[in-house]
Design a protein around this motif. Structure first.
Motif, PDB file in Angstrom:
ATOM      1  N   ALA A  88      -6.778  -3.616  -0.949  1.00  0.00           N
ATOM      2  CA  ALA A  88      -5.472  -3.620  -1.344  1.00  0.00           C
ATOM      3  C   ALA A  88      -5.057  -3.012  -2.592  1.00  0.00           C
ATOM      4  CB  ALA A  88      -5.220  -5.280  -2.045  1.00  0.00           C
ATOM      5  N   ILE A  89      -5.791  -2.687  -3.752  1.00  0.00           N
ATOM      6  CA  ILE A  89      -5.467  -1.791  -4.747  1.00  0.00           C
ATOM      7  C   ILE A  89      -5.469  -0.428  -4.201  1.00  0.00           C
ATOM      8  CG2 ILE A  89      -6.537  -0.945  -6.737  1.00  0.00           C
ATOM      9  CD1 ILE A  89      -8.033  -3.397  -7.047  1.00  0.00           C
ATOM     10  N   ARG A  90      -6.471  -0.029  -3.399  1.00  0.00           N
ATOM     11  CA  ARG A  90      -6.582   1.468  -2.999  1.00  0.00           C
ATOM     12  C   ARG A  90      -5.446   1.826  -2.207  1.00  0.00           C
ATOM     13  NH1 ARG A  90     -11.304   1.249  -0.415  1.00  0.00           N
ATOM     14  NH2 ARG A  90     -10.458   1.605   1.880  1.00  0.00           N
ATOM     15  N   ARG A  91      -5.104   1.105  -1.067  1.00  0.00           N
ATOM     16  CA  ARG A  91      -4.136   1.299   0.061  1.00  0.00           C
ATOM     17  C   ARG A  91      -2.870   0.816   0.041  1.00  0.00           C
ATOM     18  NH1 ARG A  91      -1.042   2.915   2.746  1.00  0.00           N
ATOM     19  NH2 ARG A  91      -0.902   3.656   4.809  1.00  0.00           N
ATOM     20  N   TRP A  92      -3.030  -0.595  -0.185  1.00  0.00           N
ATOM     21  CA  TRP A  92      -1.873  -1.316   0.114  1.00  0.00           C
ATOM     22  C   TRP A  92      -0.987  -1.580  -1.028  1.00  0.00           C
ATOM     23  CZ3 TRP A  92       0.237  -6.217  -1.521  1.00  0.00           C
ATOM     24  CH2 TRP A  92       1.223  -6.804  -0.712  1.00  0.00           C
ATOM     25  N   PHE A  93      -1.084  -1.776  -2.499  1.00  0.00           N
ATOM     26  CA  PHE A  93      -0.340  -1.641  -3.355  1.00  0.00           C
ATOM     27  C   PHE A  93       0.473  -0.351  -3.571  1.00  0.00           C
ATOM     28  CE2 PHE A  93      -2.951  -5.350  -5.580  1.00  0.00           C
ATOM     29  CZ  PHE A  93      -2.189  -5.927  -5.475  1.00  0.00           C
ATOM     30  N   ALA A 122      -4.827   9.635   2.287  1.00  0.00           N
ATOM     31  CA  ALA A 122      -5.967  10.374   3.144  1.00  0.00           C
ATOM     32  C   ALA A 122      -7.259  10.151   2.634  1.00  0.00           C
ATOM     33  CB  ALA A 122      -5.500  11.761   2.832  1.00  0.00           C
ATOM     34  N   ILE A 123      -7.347   9.919   1.259  1.00  0.00           N
ATOM     35  CA  ILE A 123      -8.701   9.503   0.909  1.00  0.00           C
ATOM     36  C   ILE A 123      -9.220   8.428   1.193  1.00  0.00           C
ATOM     37  CG2 ILE A 123      -9.993   8.981  -1.370  1.00  0.00           C
ATOM     38  CD1 ILE A 123      -8.214  11.252  -2.555  1.00  0.00           C
ATOM     39  N   SER A 124      -8.157   7.111   1.205  1.00  0.00           N
ATOM     40  CA  SER A 124      -8.523   5.764   1.636  1.00  0.00           C
ATOM     41  C   SER A 124      -8.829   5.686   3.169  1.00  0.00           C
ATOM     42  CB  SER A 124      -7.074   4.981   1.634  1.00  0.00           C
ATOM     43  OG  SER A 124      -7.361   3.352   1.610  1.00  0.00           O
ATOM     44  N   LYS A 125      -8.232   6.714   4.001  1.00  0.00           N
ATOM     45  CA  LYS A 125      -8.425   6.707   5.299  1.00  0.00           C
ATOM     46  C   LYS A 125      -9.905   6.942   5.782  1.00  0.00           C
ATOM     47  CE  LYS A 125      -5.276   7.518   8.274  1.00  0.00           C
ATOM     48  NZ  LYS A 125      -4.319   8.291   9.300  1.00  0.00           N
ATOM     49  N   ILE A 126     -10.231   7.998   4.901  1.00  0.00           N
ATOM     50  CA  ILE A 126     -11.799   8.632   5.113  1.00  0.00           C
ATOM     51  C   ILE A 126     -12.714   7.443   4.703  1.00  0.00           C
ATOM     52  CG2 ILE A 126     -13.351  10.254   4.066  1.00  0.00           C
ATOM     53  CD1 ILE A 126     -11.027  12.232   3.657  1.00  0.00           C
ATOM     54  N   ILE A 127     -12.664   6.682   3.461  1.00  0.00           N
ATOM     55  CA  ILE A 127     -13.326   5.767   2.981  1.00  0.00           C
ATOM     56  C   ILE A 127     -13.247   4.782   4.091  1.00  0.00           C
ATOM     57  CG2 ILE A 127     -13.553   3.911   1.297  1.00  0.00           C
ATOM     58  CD1 ILE A 127     -12.249   5.651  -0.746  1.00  0.00           C
ATOM     59  N   TYR A 128     -12.196   4.080   4.548  1.00  0.00           N
ATOM     60  CA  TYR A 128     -12.105   3.019   5.587  1.00  0.00           C
ATOM     61  C   TYR A 128     -13.199   3.730   6.784  1.00  0.00           C
ATOM     62  CZ  TYR A 128      -9.914  -0.170   8.979  1.00  0.00           C
ATOM     63  OH  TYR A 128      -9.815  -1.177   9.867  1.00  0.00           O
TER      64      TYR A 128
END
Length: 338
Positions: free
Chosen positions: A257-262, A320-326
């Motif tokens: 939530a912090i990294r991508r949604w908020f 972009a960073i969040s997608k890689i982490i996911y």
């Protein structure tokens, strides 16, 4: 043969959205034909519009539905809880009145739960504002479903979408067998739905992800609550309460939530000028809940404070960073299960 317990209850809490409910039922009703193992409930929160007439039209046309109308508006949380308590099905699917269960989706769900036992089913979704058909999407990787036996793996896949009511189907019969609080204990949290999903995650055995986006989620209808308060203080409190011995599972939800949604929500609200989500209070609330989490300062705070053009650049880089982490954090992300 009439089953002693329906296999699935689809429950639709509704308030003053008669036209949107009609659109939902026009798509759902044909899918229900011939499925006596599915119970449909509509819980009307004393709508002052044409909701009751819409429901009656479908009943007159042969739709089997249990229609309950509250004598007064009891609030969305209480209406969700009312749906949960009324549901007789082994599986329980609470659906927003403005969303759509796309054609073929119900058969897909029934095909899985009729032959296997699952604790939770995550029905992935795509967003639309007006025309769900023109925006319809499938999984870009061609995946249909994944069966998951590890709770942490499942939590990473679903993350903040545990809070999206239309996307989660729960095994209510299994919930009745494990420790959990009555949903009424979570009244006024705006996250009542977590009271029946997170206990199943805590006692997880086997769950299912439906990747081909069987739910169309209408965008732009949320509001009336402070995102920082609900998805900050209340979300952390509810996840800790429901997952007292599994902070790792709670972190899968809040960290995403912090990294991508908020960041996405904050930018959307800032750029639209929509103040229904009380963004002016967001930093105070989020800092109180997540100030010790570096992800807040790295991903969300800059989008909250930077000038809009720079906030957009920061948002896109973070996405972009969040997608890689996911992708890297989910085992067998690319696998197609048959």
């Amino acid at each position: 043969m009439q089953l002693s317990r329906p296999l699935l209850t689809i429950a639709i809490p509704t308030y003053k959205r008669g036209d949107l409910l009609c659109e939902f039922l026009l798509v759902l009703a044909p899918q229900l034909a011939g499925h006596s193992e599915v119970e449909l409930i509509i819980s009307d929160n004393a709508s002052p519009d044409n909701t009751s007439q819409v429901v009656q039209q479908f009943i007159d046309a042969g739709l089997s539905v249990r229609y309950h109308r509250h004598p007064e508006n009891i609030g969305s949380d209480a209406n969700f809880i009312s749906c949960f308590h009324m549901a007789a099905g082994k599986y329980f699917w609470l659906c927003g009145d403005d969303d759509i269960i796309t054609p073929g989706a119900l058969d897909q769900v029934l095909g899985h739960i009729g032959g296997q036992e699952y604790d939770l089913i995550y029905a992935t979704s795509y967003g639309f504002q007006h025309d769900w058909q023109s925006k319809r999407q499938q999984d870009p990787l061609g995946r249909r479903f994944h069966t998951i036996t590890d709770a942490r793996h499942f939590a990473k896949v679903v993350n903040i979408m545990f809070t999206f009511i239309s996307g989660i189907i729960v095994n209510k019969q299994r919930l009745e067998e494990i420790p959990h609080e009555d949903p009424s204990a979570f009244l006024n949290t705006n996250l009542t739905q977590l009271s029946w999903t997170l206990p199943l995650l805590r006692h997880h055995r086997r769950s299912l992800v439906l990747w081909n986006r069987p739910v169309a989620a209408r965008q732009g209808n949320a509001g009336g609550y402070a995102i920082g308060n609900v998805f900050g203080e209340k979300l952390t409190a509810v996840t800790a309460r429901c997952l007292p011995d599994r902070p790792d599972l709670a972190a899968c939800i809040t960290d995403f939530a912090i990294r991508r949604w908020f960041p996405s929500i904050i930018y959307e609200v800032r750029s639209s000028g929509n103040q229904n989500l009380h963004i002016e209070q967001a930093h105070i609330d989020l800092n109180r809940s997540y100030g010790r989490n570096f992800r807040y300062w790295l991903f969300a705070y800059p989008v909250l404070k930077l000038p809009l053009p720079l906030a957009r650049v920061w948002l896109r880089a973070g996405e972009a960073i969040s997608k890689i982490i996911y992708v890297l954090s989910i085992p067998a992300f690319w696998r197609k299960q048959t």
